[in-house]
Design an enzyme around this catalytic site. Sequence first.
Site, short mmCIF file in Angstrom:
data_model
loop_
_atom_site.label_atom_id
_atom_site.label_comp_id
_atom_site.label_asym_id
_atom_site.label_seq_id
_atom_site.Cartn_x
_atom_site.Cartn_y
_atom_site.Cartn_z
N CYS A 47 29.62 18.58 89.47
CA CYS A 47 29.08 17.77 90.57
C CYS A 47 27.98 16.85 90.07
CB CYS A 47 28.52 18.68 91.67
SG CYS A 47 29.73 19.65 92.58
N ARG A 105 14.11 25.24 64.39
CA ARG A 105 14.01 25.53 65.82
C ARG A 105 14.80 26.76 66.25
NH1 ARG A 105 17.48 22.11 64.28
NH2 ARG A 105 19.59 21.98 65.13
N ALA A 141 32.24 19.17 76.12
CA ALA A 141 33.53 19.86 76.27
C ALA A 141 33.32 21.34 76.57
CB ALA A 141 34.37 19.67 75.01
N ARG A 193 5.38 46.89 81.93
CA ARG A 193 4.77 45.67 82.45
C ARG A 193 5.67 44.94 83.43
NH1 ARG A 193 1.78 48.51 80.00
NH2 ARG A 193 -0.07 47.86 78.84
N CYS A 252 21.91 16.73 67.66
CA CYS A 252 20.61 16.87 66.99
C CYS A 252 20.65 16.28 65.59
CB CYS A 252 20.23 18.35 66.92
SG CYS A 252 19.97 19.13 68.52
N GLY A 268 19.39 26.49 69.08
CA GLY A 268 18.04 26.20 69.54
C GLY A 268 17.72 26.75 70.91
#
Length: 248
Positions: free
Chosen positions: A173, A70, A130, A11, A185, A38
């Site tokens: 940036c 999740r 971080a 496909r 979360c 997640g």
Amino acid sequence: MDDGQLLRYSRHILLPQIGVEGQERLLAARALVVGAGGLGSPAAYYLASAGVGTLALADGDSVDLTNLQRQILHRVDSVGRPKAESGRDTLAGINPECRVEAIVERLDGERLDAEIGRADVVLDCSDNFATRHAINRACVRFGKPLVSGAAIRFDGQVAVFDLRHDASPCYACLFPPGDGEDELCAVMGVFAPLTGIIGTTQAAEALKLAAGIGESLEGRLLMLDALSMRWHSVRVKRDPACPVCGGR
């Protein structure tokens, strides 16, 4: 490709933008996914199923019951296991042809440099500034394309920083080091399908980059308000004074 691969990926091959050549590029590609939570769960699902040849899955955490709302790489019987190993085993059941390397540690320093240096495309599916800035700095050093995602509450965002191009902005940036605080979360909550939407969008961008097709999100920040299901896109330019990429 052998007959089995021609059938498995038929496909994709039917799409003129991908075809046999594009699929072979995917089979030869190495993707680094930082974070098996997640965002990393749906991203890794689609990278593996789509035929990316090697997938390095890095996460130093273990599966917790609260993750299962999740983080679809993991199941109830994965609770307590390292996320990278749980994810590797799940992906093996989806596409055993995809070589998944489980990295059970939080990447930083020389190990982060080594993994980014080997990758064709990097997906930042982490959950803290971080780590995001460390990944960005390494991608700038090695000139690697970075697909960045974030999701909290009902708000998600995706961006591509293609550090192979001199004109491309980097993550710093847009989000300078030291700006903002991590939103977790565990404190803020997160709408379960939001991570799926953002993670699969990251996978789509990474697959396009690896196959060399289409137009990426480079230079744009795509934002989703899932509560109203509205997408917004803003242009992002390279900052000549950026402390990370300004010297390129």
